[in-house]
Design an enzyme around this catalytic site. Structure first.
Site, PDB file in Angstrom:
ATOM      1  N   LYS A 159       0.837  -1.200   0.000  1.00 57.98           N
ATOM      2  CA  LYS A 159       0.000   0.000   0.000  1.00 57.98           C
ATOM      3  C   LYS A 159       0.870   1.247   0.000  1.00 57.98           C
ATOM      4  CE  LYS A 159      -3.680  -0.464   2.566  1.00 57.98           C
ATOM      5  NZ  LYS A 159      -4.245  -0.661   3.910  1.00 57.98           N
ATOM      6  N   ARG A 174      -3.093   3.377   8.582  1.00 59.54           N
ATOM      7  CA  ARG A 174      -3.434   2.224   7.742  1.00 59.54           C
ATOM      8  C   ARG A 174      -2.306   1.212   7.713  1.00 59.54           C
ATOM      9  NH1 ARG A 174      -4.646   4.814   2.023  1.00 59.54           N
ATOM     10  NH2 ARG A 174      -5.833   2.879   1.797  1.00 59.54           N
ATOM     11  N   GLY A 214      -8.269  -7.069   3.961  1.00 57.92           N
ATOM     12  CA  GLY A 214      -9.159  -7.220   5.112  1.00 57.92           C
ATOM     13  C   GLY A 214      -8.525  -7.874   6.323  1.00 57.92           C
ATOM     14  N   MET A 239      -5.817  -6.758   8.109  1.00 57.45           N
ATOM     15  CA  MET A 239      -5.233  -5.879   9.106  1.00 57.45           C
ATOM     16  C   MET A 239      -6.222  -4.722   9.331  1.00 57.45           C
ATOM     17  SD  MET A 239      -2.200  -7.463   9.218  1.00 57.45           S
ATOM     18  CE  MET A 239      -0.950  -6.361   9.766  1.00 57.45           C
ATOM     19  N   ARG A 269      -3.627  -1.479  -6.414  1.00 57.65           N
ATOM     20  CA  ARG A 269      -2.806  -2.701  -6.406  1.00 57.65           C
ATOM     21  C   ARG A 269      -3.244  -3.539  -7.595  1.00 57.65           C
ATOM     22  NH1 ARG A 269      -5.801  -4.332  -1.005  1.00 57.65           N
ATOM     23  NH2 ARG A 269      -7.878  -4.473  -1.867  1.00 57.65           N
ATOM     24  N   HIS A 293     -16.480  -9.126   1.276  1.00 53.86           N
ATOM     25  CA  HIS A 293     -15.456 -10.083   1.696  1.00 53.86           C
ATOM     26  C   HIS A 293     -15.646 -11.451   1.041  1.00 53.86           C
ATOM     27  CE1 HIS A 293     -13.766 -13.132   4.485  1.00 53.86           C
ATOM     28  NE2 HIS A 293     -12.752 -12.281   4.475  1.00 53.86           N
ATOM     29  N   SER A 334       9.784 -43.816 -17.871  1.00 54.21           N
ATOM     30  CA  SER A 334       8.799 -42.871 -17.362  1.00 54.21           C
ATOM     31  C   SER A 334       8.862 -42.921 -15.838  1.00 54.21           C
ATOM     32  CB  SER A 334       7.415 -43.285 -17.863  1.00 54.21           C
ATOM     33  OG  SER A 334       6.437 -42.573 -17.178  1.00 54.21           O
ATOM     34  N   GLY A 357       7.553 -42.902 -12.434  1.00 51.11           N
ATOM     35  CA  GLY A 357       6.282 -43.071 -11.727  1.00 51.11           C
ATOM     36  C   GLY A 357       6.462 -42.447 -10.359  1.00 51.11           C
ATOM     37  N   ASN A 365       4.523 -41.267  -8.115  1.00 48.11           N
ATOM     38  CA  ASN A 365       3.716 -41.616  -6.943  1.00 48.11           C
ATOM     39  C   ASN A 365       4.420 -42.708  -6.141  1.00 48.11           C
ATOM     40  OD1 ASN A 365       1.888 -39.870  -8.006  1.00 48.11           O
ATOM     41  ND2 ASN A 365       0.393 -41.409  -8.598  1.00 48.11           N
ATOM     42  N   CYS A 415       4.964 -39.601 -15.242  1.00 47.98           N
ATOM     43  CA  CYS A 415       3.536 -39.882 -15.351  1.00 47.98           C
ATOM     44  C   CYS A 415       2.853 -39.926 -13.988  1.00 47.98           C
ATOM     45  CB  CYS A 415       3.303 -41.192 -16.083  1.00 47.98           C
ATOM     46  SG  CYS A 415       3.930 -42.598 -15.174  1.00 47.98           S
ATOM     47  N   TYR A 451       8.906 -35.160 -21.641  1.00 49.64           N
ATOM     48  CA  TYR A 451       7.475 -34.874 -21.536  1.00 49.64           C
ATOM     49  C   TYR A 451       6.982 -35.027 -20.108  1.00 49.64           C
ATOM     50  CZ  TYR A 451       6.551 -39.907 -21.228  1.00 49.64           C
ATOM     51  OH  TYR A 451       6.522 -41.215 -20.823  1.00 49.64           O
TER      52      TYR A 451
HETATM   53  P1  ADP Z   1      -7.619  -2.171   3.832  1.00 52.12           P
HETATM   54  O1  ADP Z   1      -6.198  -2.568   3.734  1.00 52.12           O
HETATM   55  O2  ADP Z   1      -8.407  -3.034   4.732  1.00 52.12           O
HETATM   56  O3  ADP Z   1      -8.240  -1.953   2.489  1.00 52.12           O
HETATM   57  P2  ADP Z   1      -7.233   0.664   4.013  1.00 52.12           P
HETATM   58  O4  ADP Z   1      -6.043   1.155   4.733  1.00 52.12           O
HETATM   59  O5  ADP Z   1      -7.146   0.647   2.545  1.00 52.12           O
HETATM   60  O6  ADP Z   1      -7.624  -0.752   4.581  1.00 52.12           O
HETATM   61  O7  ADP Z   1      -8.432   1.545   4.480  1.00 52.12           O
HETATM   62  C1  ADP Z   1      -9.747   1.186   4.223  1.00 52.12           C
HETATM   63  C2  ADP Z   1     -10.507   2.342   3.659  1.00 52.12           C
HETATM   64  O8  ADP Z   1     -10.448   3.440   4.500  1.00 52.12           O
HETATM   65  C3  ADP Z   1      -9.982   2.861   2.345  1.00 52.12           C
HETATM   66  O9  ADP Z   1     -10.453   2.131   1.268  1.00 52.12           O
HETATM   67  C4  ADP Z   1     -10.569   4.235   2.315  1.00 52.12           C
HETATM   68  O10 ADP Z   1     -11.883   4.202   1.845  1.00 52.12           O
HETATM   69  C5  ADP Z   1     -10.551   4.622   3.753  1.00 52.12           C
HETATM   70  N1  ADP Z   1      -9.401   5.469   4.005  1.00 52.12           N
HETATM   71  C6  ADP Z   1      -8.177   5.136   4.407  1.00 52.12           C
HETATM   72  N2  ADP Z   1      -7.388   6.216   4.495  1.00 52.12           N
HETATM   73  C7  ADP Z   1      -8.137   7.253   4.166  1.00 52.12           C
HETATM   74  C8  ADP Z   1      -7.899   8.653   4.022  1.00 52.12           C
HETATM   75  N3  ADP Z   1      -6.710   9.171   4.276  1.00 52.12           N
HETATM   76  N4  ADP Z   1      -8.916   9.429   3.635  1.00 52.12           N
HETATM   77  C9  ADP Z   1     -10.125   8.895   3.369  1.00 52.12           C
HETATM   78  N5  ADP Z   1     -10.415   7.607   3.456  1.00 52.12           N
HETATM   79  C10 ADP Z   1      -9.438   6.783   3.850  1.00 52.12           C
HETATM   80 MG    MG Z   2      -7.704  -0.759   1.177  1.00 47.46          MG
END
Ligand code: ADP
Ligand code: MG
Ligand code: MG
Length: 881
Positions: free
Chosen positions: A24, A94, A103, A105, A338, A454, A770, A772, A774, A838, A858
């Site tokens: 990130k 973050r 999701g 952390m 990403r 999720h 060949s 084998g 396994n 094989c 092969y």
């Molecule tokens: P995750 O890794 O779980 O996606 P993020 O760090 O990306 O967590 O944060 C989740 C959400 O929080 C982001 O998608 C964004 O919508 C919001 N967010 C994070 N930082 C900011 C910021 N500086 N300003 C506005 N929204 C933020």
């Molecule tokens: Mg995010």
């Protein structure tokens, strides 16, 4: 005192610094660098995290100084002050590891608010509702992430107020009520924690940073890392970033988007946007977001800016991007990008499309697609030619069809799934705590949440069918059932979900086998142009052979003949042969089997012509063809009880004796393979005759065939020489009888360590080998597969004694060394001797790569794995040559 550099402003980093800044942070820096609108911020690197965790939760010296000095740069940049009453700077804290862990952390928004700054924010913006909404959110997130208090206690307070005011949406709650909510929140904190919610903004920041570092070791993160084989020692970075506000009114909002459809790969903007909302609201399923395309009508100038930004990002990263963004009063802010997770179908389509768009090369496209993942494309789909009767329709979140028993909780899904039951996990929505259940389920059905919820993201990543946001179903967890109108579906009832269309059906519905898309065909064509290894199929029937050819097999690397003996009309004859008291009797039974075998080989050689077919002579111990001993004992007892015919009973008792005499202490190492051929040469003679006669017949039909007759379980050249003599003898008979000369070769499996060691001697006599793998894995590791996989391999994996199941991923160090030795010795003795593999490893990408590296000719695998092996073979070439 000068210390190590732990803190990097976004201006100081770039996308190559992933391992230091996390994914990130590195991408926020990169986006800043290429001039995209990113709120200013900085990153505390992963080294700080690792040192902090290693030292028992102490910040390395200098970290906090660097943090506050970077923070003062943000203050200078924005003209706001952290903790300043009249113009407060608010930040998000973050997490972000080097490997994307969606999701897993925790994130805190609006940090820097307290009882004073919230008033300043209200005055400054002239929007009290907004200011107190931020504060409410902040207290809730901070309490959850840092103070480790339950989310739903806070949710309940909000719900209570909404009920009281008869409101539907959070953003309708007026400021006056928000203030009361905040008072209740604070009370909850005081009661729960025995101290007040921290008002000192610096303390808030330090606690938040610690919480993010600590979250590296939370349970969800640990499970996710284990599942995805991510190193536990990478650590997470922390990003501290000025807030952009999506909750300031109708010209604001927050969204997530993919630059291409992550489900199909179609080139279209794909995602969701929620007006007047912040952060995770869009994925939390609280309100239903609108599709991103609607932004075009609602906020046209933002939409255009967003489109341009997406294009810029794709051109820059040259890959499909998964984006998080916020709009504050009509201005776009980018918060994350990403490489997007996608289905196999999307992965293939996007890669091939990007080649035609000139964005990437063919070789890059080949390396882009995960070979293991394309296995999904070969999965079953709902048969659309049959009229279905869906009981509900949700969002088509992850393609493929899944059928199984309805189960409502993840633990139960895991338990049943592990026991081999097919289950569909049904939840209102899933959380990271459900992952273990999703792993063991055939598919997932949720009643809430969108395409980026999720459940949807996780299922797509795992290649599991998923239908989400199926609002028609009303789940009653205590009642262990769900309702659709009047209809009740109980735990244990069977349903089918179709992740491609979102339909949910009662019971099991007809499914069809997969076909290859044009893009997939194109990619595999490029793979064939690139790879060196040939890809063959393990196939025992003409139908399998035909399917294998459709998937691109160029020959059969293993045709097992024992399956042919099992067919209903043959088994009695096979049993007669085994039970025969004399050679004559045995030969009479074999003569009848010859008819069948000739047809078998005729069919399979024809289906694969002109490509080679490796026919393995009978391999398993004979008792596998006889009835089960216990069943027979019961049967005899029963017959006696009924006073049945004496002769019948005697017959059964004879059979029982024979079974007892054939039973072995250790059948895997027992009387099987070429040992059968040596004790009962007439069996192999019959099989060889069947092959030759089938080939004569095909020659008369002008079908060119190539048979490779293979002798199993050889450990010494003398075994091979003896049996070779028998087979050549049969050939002479057939040749004399028919006057036809045939094209065939004789070779052996290398599946015992000794065979590998004496491969040079064997090569002097054999024309192909060949592996084998396994059996070679069983005999090298001394693991009997059936016992190992059930009893102790899971423990070995858990305790990290081995990294992979050696029966799934070739053990390069042990089994692989024997293969290398065999390859060198064999080629030393006979330079161009044909060598392949094989075992089941032939369809595993890592094992295919190893076969490429040691120079085999092969790999052979089950028909459905052939596309995987073709792609893996191309990747092996690109990565190793
Ligand atoms: P995750 O890794 O779980 O996606 P993020 O760090 O990306 O967590 O944060 C989740 C959400 O929080 C982001 O998608 C964004 O919508 C919001 N967010 C994070 N930082 C900011 C910021 N500086 N300003 C506005 N929204 C933020
Ligand atoms: Mg995010
Ligand atoms: Mg074997």
């Amino acid at each position: 005192m000068s210390s190590k550099k732990y803190v990097y402003l976004f201006e100081e980093g770039n996308s190559d610094m992933r391992s230091l800044l996390g994914g990130k942070g590195a991408n926020l820096a990169e986006m800043t660098r290429i001039g995209l609108p990113v709120p200013p911020g900085f990153t505390i690197n992963t080294e700080a995290c690792n040192e902090y965790l290693a030292s028992g939760y102490e910040f390395p010296s200098g970290v906090l100084d660097q943090v506050f000095s970077a923070l003062s740069q943000l203050e200078a940049h924005t003209g706001k002050g952290f903790g300043q009453k009249d113009n407060p700077l608010l930040v998000s804290v973050r997490s972000g590891a080097a490997v994307s862990m969606p999701g897993m952390m925790d994130t805190i928004l609006n940090l820097g608010l307290n009882d004073e700054t919230v008033q300043g924010l209200a005055q400054l913006t002239g929007d009290e509702r907004f200011a107190y909404d931020c504060y409410r959110r902040f207290i809730q997130m901070f309490s959850n992430v840092v103070l480790e208090m339950e989310h739903n206690q806070f949710d309940e307070i909000v719900e209570k107020f909404k009920r009281k005011l008869s409101l539907i949406f959070d953003y309708e709650i007026p400021a006056s009520e928000l203030k009361q909510i905040i008072s209740e929140y604070k009370l909850l904190v005081r009661q729960g924690k025995g101290s007040d919610f921290p008002q000192d903004v610096k303390e808030q920041l330090v606690l938040a940073i610690k919480a993010v570092f600590n979250s590296w070791n939370n349970q969800r993160a640990i499970v996710y890392r284990r599942l995805n084989k991510i190193d536990d020692n990478l650590g997470t970075a922390v990003n501290i970033q000025c807030m952009a506000f999506g909750n300031m009114g109708q010209d604001c909002g927050t969204g997530v988007a993919f630059t291409r459809n992550p489900s199909t790969g179609e080139r279209e903007l794909y995602g969701e946007f929620l007006v007047n909302a912040q952060g995770e609201d869009v994925v939390a399923g609280i309100r239903t977001p609108m599709p991103i395309s609607r932004l075009q009508e609602e906020l046209p100038s933002v939409y255009q800016q967003f489109l341009d930004t997406c294009q810029k990002l794709e051109n820059h990263y040259r890959d499909l991007q998964d984006i998080e963004f916020t709009v504050e009063k009509g201005t776009l802010y980018m918060l994350q990008t990403r490489n997007g997770k996608r289905t196999a179908r999307a992965s293939v389509k996007a890669a091939v499309d990007m080649v035609s768009e000139g964005l990437i090369s063919k070789n890059e496209a080949l390396l882009r697609v995960d070979a293991e993942q394309i296995n999904q494309l070969l999965h079953r789909q709902v048969d659309n030619s049959v009229k279905l009767d869906p009981i509900a329709v949700g969002l088509p979140a992850s393609p493929g069809a899944a059928c199984g028993k309805v189960i409502f909780d993840a633990d139960m899904a895991e338990k049943l799934g592990e026991a081999g039951e097919k289950v569909v996990l049904v939840r209102s929505e899933t959380t990271p705590d459900d992952i273990h259940g999703i792993i063991y389920a055939q598919g997932v059905l949720t009643s809430r949440g969108g395409m980026t919820s999720h459940a949807a993201v996780v299922a797509r990543g795992m290649g599991k069918p998923c239908v989400c946001g199926c609002e028609a179903i009303k789940i009653d967890p205590p009642g262990k059932c769900f309702y659709i109108g009047e209809l009740i579906i109980r735990e244990g009832d069977t349903i089918t979900i179709d992740g491609a269309t979102g339909r949910v059906m009662l019971g099991e519905v007809p499914m069809i086998e997969p076909t290859l898309s044009d893009e997939f065909e194109a990619l595999l064509r490029w793979a064939d142009e690139t790879k060196r290894l040939a890809v063959r199929a393990n196939a025992d029937t003409p139908q399998d052979a035909a399917r294998a050819r459709e998937f691109g097999a160029k020959g059969i690397g293993l045709c097992r003949t024992e399956h042919m003996f099992m067919a209903q009309e043959r088994l009695p004859i096979v049993q007669e042969m085994i039970l025969a008291e004399s050679l004559e009797e045995r030969e009479a039974a074999l003569a009848r089997l010859l008819e069948f075998q000739r047809d078998d080989f005729y069919g399979i050689l024809k289906a694969m012509a002109p490509y080679p077919v490796t026919i393995r002579l009978l391999d398993p111990p004979l008792h596998e063809f006889l009835p089960d001993k216990e069943t027979l004992l019961l049967e005899i007892a029963d017959l006696k009880y009924q006073n049945a015919d004496h002769l019948v009973i005697m017959g059964k008792e004879d059979l029982l004796k024979k079974i007892e005499s054939l039973s072995e202490a250790n059948p895997m190492l027992g009387h099987r393979g070429c040992r059968l051929g040596l004790t009962f040469p007439e069996i192999y003679r019959m099989q060889a005759r069947a092959v030759f006669e089938a080939m004569v017949q095909l020659r008369q039909e002008k079908v060119e065939t190539l048979a490779e007759i293979e002798i199993p379980l050889v450990m010494d050249v003398a075994e091979f020489v003896y049996l070779k003599g028998e087979i050549l003898d049969v050939y002479e008979e057939v040749k004399t009888g028919s006057g036809v000369e045939l094209q065939f070769v004789l070779g052996t499996m290398l599946e015992l360590p000794r065979a590998c060691i004496v491969a040079d001697e064997l090569a002097a006599e054999a024309e192909f080998f060949s592996f084998g793998t396994n059996d070679l894995t069983q005999t090298t590791l001394g693991f009997s597969r059936d016992d190992a996989e059930g009893k102790f391999i899971p423990v070995y994996l858990e305790k990290k004694i081995i990294k992979d199941n050696p029966f799934a991923v070739l053990d390069r160090k042990g089994v692989g060394s024997l293969m290398r030795i065999a390859e060198e010795k064999a080629r030393g003795a006979k330079k161009n001797i044909l060598m392949g593999i094989c075992g089941e490893h032939g369809g595993d990408p890592s094992s295919v790569e190893f076969c490429h590296i040691i120079g085999l000719d092969y790999v052979s695998c089950s028909p459905y794995r052939i596309p995987v092996a073709r792609l893996a073979a191309a990747q092996a070439k690109l990565n190793n040559d």
